[in-house]
Scaffold this motif. Structure first.
Motif, PDB file in Angstrom:
ATOM      1  N   GLU A 182       0.864  -1.170   0.000  1.00  0.00           N
ATOM      2  CA  GLU A 182       0.000   0.000   0.000  1.00  0.00           C
ATOM      3  C   GLU A 182       0.911   1.234   0.000  1.00  0.00           C
ATOM      4  N   ARG A 183       0.761   2.110  -1.001  1.00  0.00           N
ATOM      5  CA  ARG A 183       1.608   3.289  -1.133  1.00  0.00           C
ATOM      6  C   ARG A 183       0.746   4.546  -1.027  1.00  0.00           C
ATOM      7  N   VAL A 184       1.132   5.445  -0.147  1.00  0.00           N
ATOM      8  CA  VAL A 184       0.303   6.611   0.181  1.00  0.00           C
ATOM      9  C   VAL A 184       1.174   7.854   0.295  1.00  0.00           C
ATOM     10  N   SER A 185       0.629   9.000  -0.104  1.00  0.00           N
ATOM     11  CA  SER A 185       1.327  10.272   0.123  1.00  0.00           C
ATOM     12  C   SER A 185       0.328  11.414   0.121  1.00  0.00           C
ATOM     13  N   ALA A 186       0.745  12.534   0.690  1.00  0.00           N
ATOM     14  CA  ALA A 186      -0.013  13.767   0.557  1.00  0.00           C
ATOM     15  C   ALA A 186       0.140  14.275  -0.869  1.00  0.00           C
ATOM     16  N   ALA A 187      -0.835  15.036  -1.347  1.00  0.00           N
ATOM     17  CA  ALA A 187      -0.783  15.583  -2.701  1.00  0.00           C
ATOM     18  C   ALA A 187      -1.489  16.938  -2.734  1.00  0.00           C
ATOM     19  N   TRP A 188      -1.076  17.764  -3.676  1.00  0.00           N
ATOM     20  CA  TRP A 188      -1.671  19.088  -3.829  1.00  0.00           C
ATOM     21  C   TRP A 188      -1.349  19.581  -5.236  1.00  0.00           C
ATOM     22  N   LEU A 189      -2.068  20.593  -5.692  1.00  0.00           N
ATOM     23  CA  LEU A 189      -1.750  21.182  -6.980  1.00  0.00           C
ATOM     24  C   LEU A 189      -0.403  21.902  -6.888  1.00  0.00           C
ATOM     25  N   ARG A 190       0.415  21.758  -7.922  1.00  0.00           N
ATOM     26  CA  ARG A 190       1.734  22.396  -7.893  1.00  0.00           C
ATOM     27  C   ARG A 190       1.643  23.902  -7.706  1.00  0.00           C
ATOM     28  N   SER A 191       0.549  24.493  -8.144  1.00  0.00           N
ATOM     29  CA  SER A 191       0.380  25.936  -7.983  1.00  0.00           C
ATOM     30  C   SER A 191       0.239  26.334  -6.521  1.00  0.00           C
ATOM     31  N   ARG A 192      -0.014  25.358  -5.643  1.00  0.00           N
ATOM     32  CA  ARG A 192      -0.156  25.641  -4.214  1.00  0.00           C
ATOM     33  C   ARG A 192       1.095  25.246  -3.427  1.00  0.00           C
ATOM     34  N   GLN A 193       2.181  25.010  -4.132  1.00  0.00           N
ATOM     35  CA  GLN A 193       3.414  24.502  -3.524  1.00  0.00           C
ATOM     36  C   GLN A 193       3.907  25.371  -2.368  1.00  0.00           C
ATOM     37  N   ASP A 194       3.737  26.681  -2.484  1.00  0.00           N
ATOM     38  CA  ASP A 194       4.284  27.586  -1.472  1.00  0.00           C
ATOM     39  C   ASP A 194       3.268  27.987  -0.410  1.00  0.00           C
ATOM     40  N   ASP A 195       2.095  27.387  -0.412  1.00  0.00           N
ATOM     41  CA  ASP A 195       1.078  27.695   0.598  1.00  0.00           C
ATOM     42  C   ASP A 195       1.521  27.079   1.934  1.00  0.00           C
ATOM     43  N   PRO A 196       1.733  27.887   2.982  1.00  0.00           N
ATOM     44  CA  PRO A 196       2.188  27.343   4.269  1.00  0.00           C
ATOM     45  C   PRO A 196       1.250  26.289   4.841  1.00  0.00           C
ATOM     46  N   ALA A 197      -0.067  26.463   4.643  1.00  0.00           N
ATOM     47  CA  ALA A 197      -1.015  25.485   5.172  1.00  0.00           C
ATOM     48  C   ALA A 197      -0.890  24.149   4.453  1.00  0.00           C
ATOM     49  N   VAL A 198      -0.648  24.186   3.160  1.00  0.00           N
ATOM     50  CA  VAL A 198      -0.451  22.955   2.384  1.00  0.00           C
ATOM     51  C   VAL A 198       0.834  22.256   2.811  1.00  0.00           C
ATOM     52  N   ARG A 199       1.898  23.025   3.002  1.00  0.00           N
ATOM     53  CA  ARG A 199       3.163  22.430   3.438  1.00  0.00           C
ATOM     54  C   ARG A 199       3.025  21.786   4.825  1.00  0.00           C
ATOM     55  N   LEU A 200       2.298  22.454   5.720  1.00  0.00           N
ATOM     56  CA  LEU A 200       2.071  21.879   7.045  1.00  0.00           C
ATOM     57  C   LEU A 200       1.260  20.592   6.933  1.00  0.00           C
ATOM     58  N   PHE A 201       0.234  20.588   6.091  1.00  0.00           N
ATOM     59  CA  PHE A 201      -0.588  19.393   5.902  1.00  0.00           C
ATOM     60  C   PHE A 201       0.274  18.223   5.448  1.00  0.00           C
ATOM     61  N   ALA A 202       1.164  18.467   4.482  1.00  0.00           N
ATOM     62  CA  ALA A 202       2.038  17.400   3.984  1.00  0.00           C
ATOM     63  C   ALA A 202       2.930  16.861   5.097  1.00  0.00           C
ATOM     64  N   THR A 203       3.419  17.750   5.932  1.00  0.00           N
ATOM     65  CA  THR A 203       4.297  17.329   7.032  1.00  0.00           C
ATOM     66  C   THR A 203       3.565  16.471   8.042  1.00  0.00           C
ATOM     67  N   VAL A 204       2.363  16.894   8.446  1.00  0.00           N
ATOM     68  CA  VAL A 204       1.647  16.132   9.476  1.00  0.00           C
ATOM     69  C   VAL A 204       1.100  14.823   8.914  1.00  0.00           C
ATOM     70  N   VAL A 205       0.810  14.776   7.613  1.00  0.00           N
ATOM     71  CA  VAL A 205       0.400  13.515   6.988  1.00  0.00           C
ATOM     72  C   VAL A 205       1.542  12.510   7.090  1.00  0.00           C
TER      73      VAL A 205
END
Length: 238
Positions: A182-205
């Motif tokens: 089973e392979r899993v990761s956080a994902a987001w649109l590349r245009s949101r790469q610098d959004d601090p909330a998105v980066r935090l979400f990826a870290t906590v995931v």
């Protein structure tokens, strides 16, 4: 309402990610970004991809393989899947030898509906066939009670992580060579790469999947296999 500066991050996780994982994800996001509210939903991969593309979802947690066009990804983590089979009484818990996929020949397979993750669904079936297991019938099912019922009927098997809650009458068996991951990761649109909330979400995931989901980086697993080193056994939570 938009995420980040507007105070909202709209995110999704796949079904059966695990209660401990979800709780840790939400709690750590809240601690790390008290000014942003996390609006979390349960959603399959195809639905997540559609909403990410439409801009109605800011980030998600995806099971691979999926179409990665236009997406940024966090660390891809993995854990092996085993087989949940009827308990014939010959293999006490913890004493069973690994089971080959070929030994499941002639059984039906209970698998999540293809529409929720076509690429992953097809990959699992291709792996089964490559290792000598051609399911008699592929039964679409995701509800644990239904999956368990089909296994206990004596004709079907299912795939699950190690700590899946196996009822009396069934047993979890490790698959020889760990052919299913089973392979899993956080994902987001590349245009949101610098959004601090998105980066935090990826870290906590990543933190939640590692600490409470028993997952390890895919790269670590691949390198261990190439070197012939057994992959460390880890705990699993479903």
């Amino acid at each position: 309402m938009r995420s980040g500066a507007a105070g909202l991050l709209r995110a999704a996780v796949p079904p059966e990610l695990g209660s401990a994982v979800v709780a840790a994800l939400v709690g750590r996001f809240r601690e790390g970004s008290p000014g942003v509210r996390l609006e979390l939903r349960e959603m399959g991969a195809e639905a997540q991809l559609g909403e990410l593309a439409a801009g109605t979802l800011d980030a998600g947690v995806l099971r691979h393989p999926v179409d990665l066009a236009g997406l940024g990804l966090g660390e891809v983590l993995c854990r092996p899947l085993g087989a949940v089979v009827p308990d014939d009484g010959t293999h006490p818990p913890g004493a069973a030898t690994p089971l080959s996929l070929a030994e499941l020949a002639g059984r039906d397979l209970v698998l999540f509906p293809r529409r929720s993750g076509p690429a992953l669904h097809d990959e699992i079936l291709a792996t089964c066939r490559r290792h000598g297991f051609e399911p008699g019938t592929v039964i679409a099912g995701r509800d644990p009670a239904f999956v368990v019922g089909m296994v206990l009927s004596g004709t079907a098997v299912a795939f699950a992580p190690h700590d899946w809650e196996v009822p009396a009458g069934a047993v979890w068996r490790e698959l020889a060579g760990a052919p299913l991951l089973e392979r899993v990761s956080a994902a987001w649109l590349r245009s949101r790469q610098d959004d601090p909330a998105v980066r935090l979400f990826a870290t906590v995931v990543e933190q939640a999947l590692t600490e409470y989901g028993g997952m390890v980086p895919v790269a670590q697993t691949v390198l261990a296999r190439r070197a012939g080193v057994p992959v460390p056994r880890v705990g699993f939570t479903v």
